[in-house]
Enzyme design. Structure first.
Site, PDB file in Angstrom:
ATOM      1  N   GLY A   4      31.097  44.704  -1.208  1.00  0.00           N
ATOM      2  CA  GLY A   4      30.650  44.757  -0.041  1.00  0.00           C
ATOM      3  C   GLY A   4      29.204  45.151   0.299  1.00  0.00           C
ATOM      4  O   GLY A   4      28.540  45.172  -0.555  1.00  0.00           O
ATOM      5  N   ALA A 201      34.613  49.814   4.796  1.00  0.00           N
ATOM      6  CA  ALA A 201      34.334  48.811   5.902  1.00  0.00           C
ATOM      7  C   ALA A 201      33.014  47.889   5.111  1.00  0.00           C
ATOM      8  O   ALA A 201      32.188  48.630   4.563  1.00  0.00           O
ATOM      9  CB  ALA A 201      34.333  49.076   7.278  1.00  0.00           C
ATOM     10  N   ASP A 202      33.123  46.629   5.578  1.00  0.00           N
ATOM     11  CA  ASP A 202      31.948  45.806   5.351  1.00  0.00           C
ATOM     12  C   ASP A 202      31.264  45.474   6.598  1.00  0.00           C
ATOM     13  O   ASP A 202      29.985  45.214   6.408  1.00  0.00           O
ATOM     14  CB  ASP A 202      32.430  44.676   4.250  1.00  0.00           C
ATOM     15  CG  ASP A 202      32.905  44.745   3.157  1.00  0.00           C
ATOM     16  OD1 ASP A 202      31.838  44.915   2.150  1.00  0.00           O
ATOM     17  OD2 ASP A 202      34.043  45.196   2.740  1.00  0.00           O
ATOM     18  N   ARG A 203      32.110  45.340   7.732  1.00  0.00           N
ATOM     19  CA  ARG A 203      31.526  45.244   8.866  1.00  0.00           C
ATOM     20  C   ARG A 203      32.433  45.698   9.884  1.00  0.00           C
ATOM     21  O   ARG A 203      33.455  45.499   9.984  1.00  0.00           O
ATOM     22  CB  ARG A 203      30.924  43.648   9.009  1.00  0.00           C
ATOM     23  CG  ARG A 203      29.828  43.360  10.376  1.00  0.00           C
ATOM     24  CD  ARG A 203      29.689  42.017  10.560  1.00  0.00           C
ATOM     25  NE  ARG A 203      29.335  41.002   9.628  1.00  0.00           N
ATOM     26  CZ  ARG A 203      28.404  40.146   9.750  1.00  0.00           C
ATOM     27  NH1 ARG A 203      27.852  39.954  10.929  1.00  0.00           N
ATOM     28  NH2 ARG A 203      27.928  39.478   8.592  1.00  0.00           N
ATOM     29  N   ALA A 211      36.160  44.643   9.106  1.00  0.00           N
ATOM     30  CA  ALA A 211      36.217  43.611   7.988  1.00  0.00           C
ATOM     31  C   ALA A 211      36.169  44.398   6.665  1.00  0.00           C
ATOM     32  O   ALA A 211      35.288  45.396   6.773  1.00  0.00           O
ATOM     33  CB  ALA A 211      35.262  42.581   8.201  1.00  0.00           C
TER      34      ALA A 211
END
Length: 307
Positions: A4, A201-203, A211
Site C-alpha cells: 500500500g 490502512a491504504d485509504r 480500505a
C-alpha cells in the site's frame, strides 16, 4: 511485494533520491530534470490505485518549480534529495506518535493496564514504512513499555506479508510473535485471549470506511462478534475527504495465477475462475477501537474532519 500507500510512496521516493544522488537524470537542464522527476512520480502515483494518490509524499516537482530558473541544476537535485530525506524522517516521527497514541488507548481499555495480546494483519512495520511502522508501531510501543504479552500475525495470503515480513521483523526485535493462518483468526480471538486487533490502512474515506489488505473486513466482523476492539493505525495522509464512503475507493484486482500457482507449481485447475482482489473495505461501524493517527485516536466518522 510491499504493501500500500506508505510503502510504495516512500520507497519509491527513496529510489528516486538514490537515482539522483547516483547521477541519474539530466545534469544541466532544469526542464529536462522536471520531466525526469515527473515521469518517475507518474509511475509511482499510478502503481497502487487503492492507495490515496501520493499518500504522504507531496510532490517533489513543486520543489523543482519553486526555484529560480537561473539556479544551477546540481543544487536543485540536492534540494530534491533533502526534501525526500525529510519525508522519511517525518514518516518515522509520525509512526512513533501513532505507536504511542495506540498503545495508550489500548492499555486504557484493559483492566489492570496490561499486558495485552494483539492480532494484526499484513505488514505495517519497518519494511512497509520509513521505519518503526503504523500498526506494528503500536505493537513496538507496547513491547517497549513492557505491556505486550504476544502478537498474532496472520500469514496474509496470497503473498504472505504477515509470515514473511511482520513475523521476521518482530522476531528480529525480540517481540513475542505467533504466525497463524488467515482462516484461524476468529479461533485465535476466542481461544488465545486476543484483546485488540490493530491493522493498517491504504485509504480512509470521509465517513471513516477503510480500505486495507484483503482479509481485513472479515477480521473486523469477527472482532465485532467477539466484542474485541478493532483499531486502524494510519497516518493522516491516508484520509481522503473527496470520497464520501468506502464504496468509492477503487479496489485493485490481481492476476488469478497468484492463487492458482506457487513458484510456478500449480495449486489448482489452471482454467478455474479466480477472483483475487488485493484489498477490501471495512465499514466504519466495525472500527470499534478507533483510527489511530499521529495526532491521536479518533472515531472513524470524525477522523477526516478532525485532520
Amino acid at each position: 511485494q510491499v504493501r500500500g500507500a506508505p510503502a510504495i510512496a516512500l520507497l519509491g521516493c527513496l529510489s528516486l533520491a538514490v537515482e539522483l544522488a547516483g547521477g541519474a537524470g539530466p545534469s544541466d537542464d532544469l526542464g529536462a530534470l522536471e520531466e525526469f522527476v515527473g515521469q518517475k512520480l507518474g509511475f509511482l502515483l499510478s502503481a497502487r490505485p487503492t492507495a490515496i494518490p501520493g499518500g504522504s509524499i507531496g510532490d517533489p516537482r513543486g520543489e523543482v518549480g519553486g526555484w529560480e530558473r537561473s539556479q544551477v541544476v546540481p543544487g536543485i537535485r540536492l534540494s530534491i534529495i533533502e526534501y525526500i530525506e525529510g519525508l522519511l524522517e517525518k514518516d518515522r516521527r509520525d509512526n512513533r506518535n501513532i505507536g504511542a497514541h495506540g498503545a495508550s488507548d489500548i492499555l486504557g481499555r484493559v483492566p489492570g493496564g496490561g499486558p495485552v495480546t494483539l492480532l494484526t494483519h499484513c505488514n505495517t512495520g519497518t519494511l512497509a514504512t520509513a521505519g518503526y511502522g503504523t500498526a506494528l508501531g503500536v505493537v513496538r510501543a507496547l513491547h517497549q513499555r513492557g505491556s505486550l504479552s504476544r502478537v498474532f500475525c496472520t500469514e496474509t495470503r496470497p503473498y504472505n506479508q504477515g509470515s514473511r515480513l511482520s513475523a521476521l521483523e518482530l522476531r528480529h526485535d525480540g517481540v513475542p510473535v505467533t504466525i497463524i493462518a488467515d482462516s484461524a483468526a476468529a479461533a485465535a480471538m476466542r481461544e488465545r485471549g486476543v484483546q485488540a486487533v490493530v491493522v493498517g490502512a491504504d485509504r480512509v474515506a470521509a465517513n471513516g470506511d477503510v480500505a486495507n489488505k484483503i482479509g481485513t473486513f472479515q477480521l473486523a466482523v469477527a472482532a465485532r462478534h467477539m466484542g474485541i476492539p478493532f483499531y486502524v493505525a494510519a497516518p493522516s495522509s491516508t484520509c481522503d475527504p473527496t470520497l464520501a464512503s468506502g464504496r468509492l475507493i477503487p479496489i485493485e484486482e490481481r492476476p488469478g495465477t497468484e492463487l492458482t500457482q506457487l513458484g510456478g507449481i500449480l495449486l489448482a485447475d489452471p482454467d478455474v475462475d479466480v477472483w483475487n482482489p488485493a484489498f477490501d473495505v471495512t465499514p466504519h461501524e466495525l472500527i470499534t477501537g478507533g483510527i489511530i493517527t499521529e495526532w491521536g485516536v479518533f472515531a472513524p466518522s470524525e477522523v477526516c474532519r478532525a485532520l
